[in-house]
Enzyme design. Structure first.
Site, PDB file in Angstrom:
ATOM      1  N   GLY A  36      44.239  34.961  35.850  1.00  0.00           N
ATOM      2  CA  GLY A  36      43.452  36.202  35.813  1.00  0.00           C
ATOM      3  C   GLY A  36      42.891  36.439  34.410  1.00  0.00           C
ATOM      4  O   GLY A  36      41.707  36.750  34.241  1.00  0.00           O
ATOM      5  N   HIS A  37      43.750  36.251  33.380  1.00  0.00           N
ATOM      6  CA  HIS A  37      43.274  36.402  32.002  1.00  0.00           C
ATOM      7  C   HIS A  37      42.188  35.351  31.707  1.00  0.00           C
ATOM      8  O   HIS A  37      41.182  35.651  31.087  1.00  0.00           O
ATOM      9  CB  HIS A  37      44.412  36.136  31.002  1.00  0.00           C
ATOM     10  CG  HIS A  37      45.500  37.154  31.001  1.00  0.00           C
ATOM     11  ND1 HIS A  37      46.813  36.843  31.272  1.00  0.00           N
ATOM     12  CD2 HIS A  37      45.487  38.477  30.721  1.00  0.00           C
ATOM     13  CE1 HIS A  37      47.554  37.920  31.159  1.00  0.00           C
ATOM     14  NE2 HIS A  37      46.786  38.932  30.841  1.00  0.00           N
ATOM     15  N   ASP A 152      44.433  46.803  36.848  1.00  0.00           N
ATOM     16  CA  ASP A 152      44.766  48.054  36.156  1.00  0.00           C
ATOM     17  C   ASP A 152      43.528  48.945  36.189  1.00  0.00           C
ATOM     18  O   ASP A 152      42.913  49.226  35.163  1.00  0.00           O
ATOM     19  CB  ASP A 152      45.183  47.735  34.721  1.00  0.00           C
ATOM     20  CG  ASP A 152      46.407  46.843  34.691  1.00  0.00           C
ATOM     21  OD1 ASP A 152      47.486  47.309  35.081  1.00  0.00           O
ATOM     22  OD2 ASP A 152      46.275  45.656  34.331  1.00  0.00           O
ATOM     23  N   ARG A 189      54.038  40.162  34.532  1.00  0.00           N
ATOM     24  CA  ARG A 189      55.371  40.564  35.011  1.00  0.00           C
ATOM     25  C   ARG A 189      55.838  39.713  36.197  1.00  0.00           C
ATOM     26  O   ARG A 189      57.038  39.668  36.480  1.00  0.00           O
ATOM     27  CB  ARG A 189      55.368  42.034  35.421  1.00  0.00           C
ATOM     28  CG  ARG A 189      55.300  42.975  34.242  1.00  0.00           C
ATOM     29  CD  ARG A 189      55.540  44.408  34.646  1.00  0.00           C
ATOM     30  NE  ARG A 189      55.499  45.290  33.474  1.00  0.00           N
ATOM     31  CZ  ARG A 189      54.396  45.801  32.946  1.00  0.00           C
ATOM     32  NH1 ARG A 189      53.231  45.533  33.503  1.00  0.00           N
ATOM     33  NH2 ARG A 189      54.445  46.581  31.890  1.00  0.00           N
TER      34      ARG A 189
HETATM   35  O1  PAF Z   1      46.179  45.369  30.223  1.00  0.00           O
HETATM   36  C1  PAF Z   1      46.843  45.010  29.230  1.00  0.00           C
HETATM   37  O2  PAF Z   1      47.320  43.880  29.117  1.00  0.00           O
HETATM   38  C2  PAF Z   1      47.098  46.009  28.100  1.00  0.00           C
HETATM   39  O3  PAF Z   1      47.263  47.294  28.593  1.00  0.00           O
HETATM   40  C3  PAF Z   1      46.009  45.979  27.010  1.00  0.00           C
HETATM   41  C4  PAF Z   1      44.655  46.404  27.537  1.00  0.00           C
HETATM   42  C5  PAF Z   1      45.915  44.588  26.409  1.00  0.00           C
HETATM   43  C6  PAF Z   1      46.378  46.946  25.870  1.00  0.00           C
HETATM   44  O4  PAF Z   1      47.604  46.614  25.294  1.00  0.00           O
END
Ligand code: PAF
EC number: 6.3.2.1
Length: 282
Positions: A36-37, A152, A189
């Site tokens: 995803g990242h 999120d 997680r």
């Molecule tokens: O979504 C996340 O991983 C965190 O909330 C973020 C945006 C990197 C801020 O620490």
């Protein structure tokens, strides 16, 4: 790959490569990188001359000390993944000291009520921590475009609000959720789940898709009751919340207005690990 552990050297480097036309894409993360990242980074690489990724487990956004202590930290593996994706990525992996100058405290924000719903109710102070770190990172990196996952979704809306209220010059871009083969939304997680928990976590997306099907013909109250009952029968997963809300205000909706967009939001707990997910309903 260029790796910076301190903001001063990152800022100097970015100044040296910046031209009038060039754009900086930015993907803030807390590491333990997953597909995803990497998809956010791929989009940034396509759309910008330079891509900066940050890896920083931000202490001020954790309301639960156990969650902070157990959050996966895998910098070495993350660097390998970034290098394989594109060696031109610029990585900023600061220490708490570099970001907070000895005072790891949150600023207090007014997000016009977005912060009081869902995650805000269950994680007091969380969004002040997110607002604080994202604003700080935007000030350091000065990105043209910044990429956030829609898992999120509340965070995404809050970051957009923070940018608008502070007149920051950055486009905040939301990107679709990446899912594992059983449709569990990808999250750092997930690494803490056992194999059985990970398999059974398919219930989260199944619930969301069933809610979406029901949305056309059922009231939001009927759908919420149905979700609560399904989780009452489940011994492994505890439902923290299921909310159908207006996508723009995040206020829970009791009535449906055909001109508005709605989303279902869910948070569940398994073995003290919190998992969240969301789906667009119309
Ligand atoms: O979504 C996340 O991983 C965190 O909330 C973020 C945006 C990197 C801020 O620490």
């Amino acid at each position: 790959m260029h790796i910076f552990y301190g903001k001063a050297s990152l800022i100097d480097y970015l100044k040296s490569i910046k031209t009038v036309q060039s754009t900086i894409g930015f993907v803030p993360t807390m590491g333990a990188l997953h597909q995803g990242h990497l998809a956010l980074m791929q989009k940034s690489l396509l759309e910008n001359e330079n891509t900066v990724v940050s890896i920083f487990v931000n202490p001020t956004q954790f309301n639960n000390p156990e969650d902070l202590a157990k959050y996966p930290r895998t910098l070495e593996e993350d660097v390998k993944k970034l290098t394989a994706l594109n060696p031109n990525i610029i990585l900023y992996a600061p220490s708490v000291e570099d970001i907070y100058d000895g005072k790891p405290l949150s600023q207090s924000f007014d997000f016009d009520g977005l912060e009081n719903q869902m995650e805000g109710k269950f994680r007091p102070g969380h969004f002040n921590g997110v607002g604080t770190i994202v604003k700080r990172l935007f000030e350091i990196v000065e990105p043209t475009n910044a990429y956030f996952g829609e898992k999120d979704f509340q965070q995404l809306q809050i970051v957009k609000k923070m940018v608008a209220k502070n007149h920051l010059k950055v486009n905040v871009i939301g990107c679709p959720i990446y899912r594992e083969s059983n449709n569990l939304a990808m999250s750092s997680r997930n690494e803490r789940l056992s194999t059985e928990e990970r398999d059974e976590a398919a219930i989260i997306y199944k619930t969301l898709t069933a809610a979406k099907e029901k949305f056309a013909t059922n009231s939001t109250a009927t759908i919420s009751e149905w979700v609560q009952k399904s989780f009452n029968k489940n011994t492994r997963f505890t439902l923290e919340y299921f909310v159908i809300a207006d996508e723009a205000t995040l206020l829970p909706s009791t009535r449906k207005n055909k001109n508005k967009k709605y989303r279902a939001f869910i948070a569940v707990l398994v073995n003290n690990i919190r998992l969240i997910d969301t789906i667009s309903l119309n």
